[in-house]
Design an enzyme around this catalytic site. Sequence first.
Site, short mmCIF file in Angstrom:
data_model
loop_
_atom_site.label_atom_id
_atom_site.label_comp_id
_atom_site.label_asym_id
_atom_site.label_seq_id
_atom_site.Cartn_x
_atom_site.Cartn_y
_atom_site.Cartn_z
N TYR A 103 0.83 -1.20 0.00
CA TYR A 103 0.00 0.00 0.00
C TYR A 103 0.87 1.26 0.00
O TYR A 103 0.40 2.33 -0.39
CB TYR A 103 -0.93 0.04 1.21
CG TYR A 103 -1.94 -1.09 1.29
CD1 TYR A 103 -2.14 -1.96 0.21
CD2 TYR A 103 -2.70 -1.30 2.43
CE1 TYR A 103 -3.06 -2.99 0.29
CE2 TYR A 103 -3.63 -2.32 2.52
CZ TYR A 103 -3.79 -3.17 1.45
OH TYR A 103 -4.71 -4.20 1.53
N LYS A 110 -13.03 2.26 4.56
CA LYS A 110 -12.29 3.48 4.86
C LYS A 110 -13.12 4.67 4.39
O LYS A 110 -14.00 4.55 3.54
CB LYS A 110 -10.93 3.50 4.17
CG LYS A 110 -10.98 3.71 2.66
CD LYS A 110 -9.57 3.93 2.11
CE LYS A 110 -9.61 4.36 0.65
NZ LYS A 110 -10.13 3.32 -0.25
N ASN A 164 -14.29 11.12 5.26
CA ASN A 164 -15.41 11.96 5.67
C ASN A 164 -15.75 11.64 7.13
O ASN A 164 -16.10 10.50 7.44
CB ASN A 164 -16.61 11.69 4.76
CG ASN A 164 -17.82 12.53 5.12
OD1 ASN A 164 -18.39 12.37 6.19
ND2 ASN A 164 -18.21 13.41 4.21
#
Length: 319
Positions: free
Chosen positions: A50, A271, A274
Amino acid sequence: MSPPTVKLNSGYDMPLVGFGLWKVNNDTCADQVYEAIKAGYRLFDGACDYGNEVEAGQGVARAIKEGIVKRSDLFIVSKLWNSFHDGERVEPIARKQLSDWGIDYFDLYIVHFPVSLKYVDPEVRYPPGWENAEGKVELGKATIQETWTAMESLVDKGLARSIGISNFSAQLLLDLLRYARIRPATLQIEHHPYLTQERLVTFAQREGIAVTAYSSFGPLSFLELSVKQAEGAPPLFEHPVIKDIAEKHGKTPAQVLLRWATQRGIAVIPKSNNPARLLQNLDVVGFDLEDGELKAISDLDKGLRFNDPPNYGLPITIF
């Protein structure tokens, strides 16, 4: 607000809802992890490929320094990439990843894919990928048994409390269980209404292996990757079945999709950047779907897999 947990066969408790770090941008990752911890998240699901483990660790360190959590409150997950499957490569890369996170053990360390790629030195390319430094995909020679034996040694040395697998078929899991000294604590798979994998889920749970779902929202995560299968699939957030159930319960489509999993004992790792959605995603155990609603969602199954190497133009067949 903290999510409930599931007891792993290793004896540890794993949160049923976590925060996934796939595709979280480096420039926002530290802040997102920090804010997620403040919101109540305790499980963070990362991986070396990642490319954001350093930043994720910075977010964790900030939260610990400010006294929001202790290290023992968190459940940090990472994964072994394919190019480090050789037995002698497992511990060094795990130690590097621990250093990147700024911690001394993983709560869970997972074999990311059941395929060995030829070793690529992290000094040459890191974060790693399917292709080597020359842009070629080269298979390695390590067997899953060799890799798993090295994974078990991480537990022996205290570098990982639990070890698990991801993207394994039932056949591979059955084989692994024949020789594993330490059984996998978890199986992480692509799991959403378009790909329910019910037989695999049932088999793993029957064997006492907890299941974690990734890509719970189906095609949404793969649209920006230009995966054709995702471009042709109706968005789950807009599917009439999902929307109707969400409206009935006064919840969002995302909450319904996550509850469809968690109500069946499957952990989820969504995920969001916000703040409101962070809390919404965490609040997916405070209501129950009816049996008929669970079935209606499961009946959307199309066997449609998005996270598959050939979908990215890679010459590797896993599933």
